[in-house]
Write an enzyme that holds these catalytic residues in place. Sequence first.
Site, mmCIF file in Angstrom:
data_model
loop_
_atom_site.group_PDB
_atom_site.id
_atom_site.type_symbol
_atom_site.label_atom_id
_atom_site.label_comp_id
_atom_site.label_asym_id
_atom_site.label_seq_id
_atom_site.Cartn_x
_atom_site.Cartn_y
_atom_site.Cartn_z
ATOM 1 N N SER A 117 0.825 -1.206 0.000
ATOM 2 C CA SER A 117 0.000 0.000 0.000
ATOM 3 C C SER A 117 0.860 1.257 0.000
ATOM 4 O O SER A 117 1.950 1.282 0.586
ATOM 5 C CB SER A 117 -0.897 0.016 1.239
ATOM 6 O OG SER A 117 -1.559 1.259 1.388
ATOM 7 N N LYS A 120 -17.602 -1.448 0.821
ATOM 8 C CA LYS A 120 -16.490 -0.985 1.637
ATOM 9 C C LYS A 120 -16.834 0.078 2.672
ATOM 10 O O LYS A 120 -16.003 0.438 3.496
ATOM 11 C CB LYS A 120 -15.354 -0.476 0.732
ATOM 12 C CG LYS A 120 -14.663 -1.599 -0.029
ATOM 13 C CD LYS A 120 -13.587 -1.091 -0.968
ATOM 14 C CE LYS A 120 -12.418 -0.452 -0.252
ATOM 15 N NZ LYS A 120 -11.633 -1.432 0.535
ATOM 16 N N TYR A 134 -2.477 0.412 9.841
ATOM 17 C CA TYR A 134 -2.697 -0.287 8.577
ATOM 18 C C TYR A 134 -1.447 -0.199 7.702
ATOM 19 O O TYR A 134 -0.950 -1.209 7.195
ATOM 20 C CB TYR A 134 -3.902 0.295 7.845
ATOM 21 C CG TYR A 134 -3.944 -0.092 6.392
ATOM 22 C CD1 TYR A 134 -4.306 -1.381 6.004
ATOM 23 C CD2 TYR A 134 -3.589 0.817 5.391
ATOM 24 C CE1 TYR A 134 -4.312 -1.751 4.663
ATOM 25 C CE2 TYR A 134 -3.606 0.452 4.051
ATOM 26 C CZ TYR A 134 -3.962 -0.829 3.693
ATOM 27 O OH TYR A 134 -3.959 -1.195 2.368
#
Length: 323
Positions: free
Chosen positions: A116, A179, A143
């Site tokens: 990411s 989501k 994250y």
Amino acid sequence: MYVITGGAGFLGSALLWQLNGQGLDDIVVVDDLGSSPKWRNLVKRRYADYLHRDAFLDLVRRDALPWKLDGLIHLGACSSTTETNADFLMENNFHYSRDVCRYALDKGARVINASSAATYGDGSLGFSDDPALVPRLRPLNMYGYSKQLLDLWLQRERLEDAVASLKFFNVYGPNEYHKGDMASVVFKTHGRIRESGRMALFRSEDPAVPDGEQKRDFVYVKDCVRLLAWLLEHPHVNGIRNAGTGEARSFNDLVRAVFVALGREPVIDYVDMPVTLRGRYQAYTRADMGWLARAGCPLRFTPLEAGVEDYVRGHLERDDRFL
């Protein structure tokens, strides 16, 4: 047989669409459907089997997969940038990823992993995919750190040349309907325009940056899965690499593109950033994509306005909005 972890999710189901379009359906979907509506992402797709993520991990750890594993596309992870349970992210995003990637490599399978752009933190070190930069990055949230740990593991185990680990930037497009808060700004803008005719964006925290002019690298999901499919066919192309357009565009640009796609005049409000995001918000990202040309990849990314138009008119405005 290919395995797509997170295969019912946003990126995974879009990849399934891409591979089906290429005539491939010897694919096992691994996910955790639970009571989520993301099962809808699979309705029109072809695949050999579905496994719950825990069942797949159990088979991996017992070396008991009932078929030869030719490729692992590991896209399954908690993608919430606001998740605060660090132990959960350690187990779900790092340990799980490490174990399944190690197994696939031991079996001689092609391995592609989803990292990411959140690993880049505040962007002060730039967005180069130079391997020397990886250990110096400081993500702004747990994250991003969980994704960083897998990239660091690849380096520590000297596996960079055996795995393609892609740092996805701001992905938008079909099949993200499940989501919630993590859906793209395009998806949210479309819904709010339909509800109220206007959209709200965060005020800038930087006095030198006007409101709404925070910039990100927005990349269309159809381009992302074309890239993944190309990498499956080119197993010699590896490394910790960026997956973005190479262009930074403002949130104002993005939202205006949605208004234009709907044939409406833009009406944008600016609101204070939530306390939970202050100091953890990436105000600028832009992928260094020079590696694509060096690898000989012919893919050209869809310009922002064209991608938004295709998404809004071709999917969000239609009754059947799934790939």
